[in-house]
Design a protein around this motif. Structure first.
Motif, PDB file in Angstrom:
ATOM      1  N   TYR A  33      20.844  -2.385   6.159  1.00 22.72           N
ATOM      2  CA  TYR A  33      19.725  -2.705   6.697  1.00 22.72           C
ATOM      3  C   TYR A  33      20.844  -4.140   7.033  1.00 22.72           C
ATOM      4  O   TYR A  33      20.117  -5.001   7.876  1.00 22.72           O
ATOM      5  CB  TYR A  33      18.446  -2.780   6.068  1.00 22.72           C
ATOM      6  N   LYS A  35      23.136  -7.084   8.353  1.00 25.09           N
ATOM      7  CA  LYS A  35      24.015  -7.114  10.395  1.00 25.09           C
ATOM      8  C   LYS A  35      25.037  -6.512  10.034  1.00 25.09           C
ATOM      9  O   LYS A  35      25.698  -7.519   9.722  1.00 25.09           O
ATOM     10  CB  LYS A  35      23.420  -8.717  10.873  1.00 25.09           C
ATOM     11  N   ARG A 191      26.292   5.566   7.610  1.00 30.62           N
ATOM     12  CA  ARG A 191      26.142   4.375   7.935  1.00 30.62           C
ATOM     13  C   ARG A 191      26.021   4.375   5.871  1.00 30.62           C
ATOM     14  O   ARG A 191      25.679   2.942   5.970  1.00 30.62           O
ATOM     15  CB  ARG A 191      24.318   4.786   7.183  1.00 30.62           C
ATOM     16  N   CYS A 192      26.390   4.885   4.894  1.00 33.26           N
ATOM     17  CA  CYS A 192      25.977   4.207   3.921  1.00 33.26           C
ATOM     18  C   CYS A 192      27.767   4.287   3.102  1.00 33.26           C
ATOM     19  O   CYS A 192      27.821   3.097   2.605  1.00 33.26           O
ATOM     20  CB  CYS A 192      25.196   5.301   3.362  1.00 33.26           C
ATOM     21  N   THR A 196      28.707  -0.120   5.437  1.00 33.38           N
ATOM     22  CA  THR A 196      27.635  -0.796   4.308  1.00 33.38           C
ATOM     23  C   THR A 196      28.949  -1.137   3.767  1.00 33.38           C
ATOM     24  O   THR A 196      29.649  -2.549   3.825  1.00 33.38           O
ATOM     25  CB  THR A 196      27.500   0.179   3.876  1.00 33.38           C
ATOM     26  N   TRP A 356      15.468  10.380   4.749  1.00 35.02           N
ATOM     27  CA  TRP A 356      15.818   8.674   5.182  1.00 35.02           C
ATOM     28  C   TRP A 356      16.635   8.730   5.897  1.00 35.02           C
ATOM     29  O   TRP A 356      16.207   8.235   6.641  1.00 35.02           O
ATOM     30  CB  TRP A 356      15.965   8.261   3.893  1.00 35.02           C
ATOM     31  N   LEU A 360      16.455   6.839   9.661  1.00 33.47           N
ATOM     32  CA  LEU A 360      17.891   6.470  10.188  1.00 33.47           C
ATOM     33  C   LEU A 360      18.983   6.198  10.891  1.00 33.47           C
ATOM     34  O   LEU A 360      18.869   4.909  12.007  1.00 33.47           O
ATOM     35  CB  LEU A 360      18.352   5.921   8.395  1.00 33.47           C
TER      36      LEU A 360
END
Length: 413
Positions: A33, A35, A191-192, A196, A356, A360
């Motif tokens: 989450y 930025k 995403r993860c 990140t 999730w 997401l």
């Protein structure tokens, strides 16, 4: 009971490493989450870029890929498409030429893989036109490329980035539970893992396709040189060992076809597992000896250590079986109950994770519901596949059939 105590101590040590690995990755996941870090452009330029596609017997799908590349929102005189027709026995070369690509045909019965094809092609590039292009992008023949992919990669070049991975989406997530599992896996990686790490200043990884490398890097390396079945992971680790950071372009999207047959998926993932194990042997010594000590380097080493940790988990399971035989019956029943509870918790958490990720990434839950409910199976199978990889280290590259004839218009509406 000293024997039992010894094995329990071994189990505790192995469990510590597994726990560290899990907690480390979970902590990084917490930044989904956060930025993204915005970088300023250091130059304004439309770079000359080449698309490179290595293809073997891909006549069914390569036309749609080239069409999507021809429709890029980017100056036509600043972008060329090259196809390596690698050991083809079909009309791949003809289809590619008719679609507007520049085709190089290669035949070599002994060196048959994408890594060898890229090495051969880039040797030609460096000899014949080393200064013609500023960067190149690599695609697989089954890909479809979003219209703004090249322009987004050009923005990264203008920001000073030299190696960039794009967002890997799926052409056929709703075909069945197998392709649905793959979709959830790649959305998780996007995403993860990649996103990140980019936010944290760590290094994402080159992920097989949809990535860009500046020609300056290719020249410094003296060409493309890989020796494992996973040339993407190998290239990533070698770059990190030399102090290069791979960047992430979340808005540069490609769509990739995934297997729908379980056996075919097993074989593909076995190749990935063998390739990663090969990378552990080929790259880890370079990384440990690297003079470019950095958080990116440590993170890369931890990634590679995921393979031996699979062996650790097998040993832990073996010790549990030994304890079951040695301890009293009541304790054995308690051990079984504990393992059953763990299995149920794992299944539930895996399904919740899949939900999730789909939410997401703003994907259609109805389209991939089969993948969501069977995601625990995908993860368990991945465990066994990676374990089997250690016993198949001489595995050879095998082609995955691609038959999803989808155009960019079918996806981007």
């Amino acid at each position: 009971m000293k024997t039992l105590e010894f094995f329990e101590n071994v189990q505790n040590i192995l469990s510590f490493f597994l726990m560290f690995y899990s907690v480390y990755n979970i902590v990084i996941w917490l930044f989904v989450y956060a930025k993204p870090i915005k970088k300023k452009k250091i130059i304004k330029k439309k770079h000359k870029i080449m698309a490179v596609i290595s293809a073997r017997n891909e006549e069914a799908v390569i036309g749609n890929l080239i069409e999507s590349l021809n429709n890029q929102v980017y100056p036509k005189n600043k972008f060329d498409i090259y196809v390596i027709a690698d050991n083809c026995t079909d009309s791949t070369a003809k289809v590619a030429k008719n679609a507007g690509a520049i085709v190089y045909e290669r035949f070599n019965e002994f060196k048959r893989s994408k890594g060898y094809a890229l090495e051969w092609f880039f040797d030609i590039v460096l000899k014949e036109f080393p200064d013609k292009y500023d960067a190149f992008c690599i695609f697989d023949a089954d890909n479809i490329v979003a219209p703004n992919f090249i322009s987004k990669m050009n923005e990264k070049l203008c920001e000073g980035e030299t190696v960039v991975q794009g967002y890997r989406d799926i052409k056929n997530p709703g075909d069945n539970w197998v392709s649905g599992n793959y979709a959830i896996f790649y959305w998780t990686m996007d995403r993860c893992y990649h996103s990140t790490r980019d936010k944290l200043g760590l290094s994402p990884l080159i992920n097989g396709t949809g990535f860009m490398i500046a020609m300056s890097v290719l020249k410094e390396e003296g060409g493309w040189h890989t020796e494992t079945l996973t040339e993407d992971t190998e290239t990533s680790m070698n770059m990190i060992a030399k102090g290069r950071r791979i960047a992430w372009a979340n808005d540069a999207v490609i769509y990739d076809e995934q297997p729908t047959d379980f056996v075919e998926a097993w074989n593909q993932r076995l190749r990935w597992g063998v390739g990663t194990a090969q990378c552990l042997k080929a790259c880890l010594p370079k990384m440990i000896k690297s003079k470019h000590m950095s958080p990116q380097l440590i993170d890369g080493i931890i990634y590679l250590m995921g393979m031996p940790l699979i062996l650790f988990s097998v040993l832990i399971t073996g010790i549990d079986l030994l304890k079951f035989l040695l301890i009293p019956t009541k304790q054995s029943l308690a051990l079984i109950q504990g393992k059953l509870f763990f299995a149920l918790a794992f299944a539930a958490l895996s399904i919740l994770h899949a939900l999730w990720i789909v939410w997401l990434e703003k994907k259609d839950v109805k389209k991939v519901w089969k993948g969501i409910v069977t995601y625990p199976i995908f993860l368990v199978v991945s465990y066994f596949v990676n374990f089997a990889a250690f016993f198949n280290m001489k595995l050879q590259w095998k082609q995955i059939k691609h038959e999803s004839v989808v155009s960019i218009d079918d996806i981007v509406k």
